[in-house]
Design a protein around this motif. Structure first.
Motif, PDB file in Angstrom:
ATOM      1  N   THR A   1       2.625   5.158   0.680  1.00  0.00           N
ATOM      2  CA  THR A   1       2.451   5.970   1.730  1.00  0.00           C
ATOM      3  C   THR A   1       2.616   7.196   1.270  1.00  0.00           C
ATOM      4  OG1 THR A   1       4.755   5.651   2.564  1.00  0.00           O
ATOM      5  CG2 THR A   1       2.641   4.068   3.350  1.00  0.00           C
ATOM      6  N   SER A   2       3.292   7.713  -0.231  1.00  0.00           N
ATOM      7  CA  SER A   2       2.805   8.327  -0.062  1.00  0.00           C
ATOM      8  C   SER A   2       2.499   9.159  -1.547  1.00  0.00           C
ATOM      9  CB  SER A   2       5.082   9.084  -0.722  1.00  0.00           C
ATOM     10  OG  SER A   2       5.462   8.635  -1.456  1.00  0.00           O
TER      11      SER A   2
ATOM     12  N   TYR B   1       0.961  -1.014   0.012  1.00  0.00           N
ATOM     13  CA  TYR B   1       0.207   0.256   0.693  1.00  0.00           C
ATOM     14  C   TYR B   1       0.814   1.260   0.150  1.00  0.00           C
ATOM     15  CZ  TYR B   1      -3.975   3.101   1.406  1.00  0.00           C
ATOM     16  OH  TYR B   1      -4.907   4.175   1.329  1.00  0.00           O
TER      17      TYR B   1
END
Length: 149
Positions: free
Chosen positions: A124-125, A122
């Protein structure tokens, strides 16, 4: 091509698959077959006594009935899959399946199949999100070329 996704109720992954012309194999479609009226059949009453029994095809008798019940939904999706996308480390709201053991068994079963598989973490940025979308689109485009062969 039929593409299984994990988490199996991720509408984000399902939408990306549909936009590329493939069929997402999602748990919502399995549940739709069980839920026939919003009042009487609404969760949690939509699981039947037969569901954990059907789950025995995918998990041993010693496994808790909740896992077997979930596998009675996830198992047919895994069997139908011609490809799969697995998203790990996703937050709870991205597509929770409710049970760590069911999740482990689902991912294990998808990996065991001899099908094209894309595994991602997943993002994260913003940059990681752009990269993830690119990888998914590339993977789905490659499936198109395999279908044409």
């Amino acid at each position: 091509m039929k593409v299984a996704i994990f988490p199996p109720n991720s509408m984000i992954l399902a939408d990306m698959i549909v936009r590329k012309g493939h069929e997402p194999l999602v748990v919502q479609n399995e549940m739709k077959q069980k839920v026939t009226s919003p009042d009487l059949d609404a969760p949690p009453f939509n699981m039947t006594e037969q569901d954990p029994i059907n789950g025995l095809k995918y998990a041993a008798i010693e496994v808790p009935s909740g896992v077997r019940g979930r596998m009675s939904l996830f198992g047919p999706l895994i069997e139908e899959a011609e490809a799969a996308i697995i998203m790990s480390e996703a937050p709870y709201g991205f597509g929770c399946v409710g049970c760590a053991r069911s999740s482990e068994l689902t991912v294990f079963s998808l990996r065991k199949r001899n099908i094209p598989l894309l595994e991602l973490e997943y993002p994260t940025s913003r940059d990681a999100t752009v990269e993830m979308v690119y990888k998914i689109n590339t993977f789905l485009d490659q499936l198109d070329s395999k279908e044409e062969e």
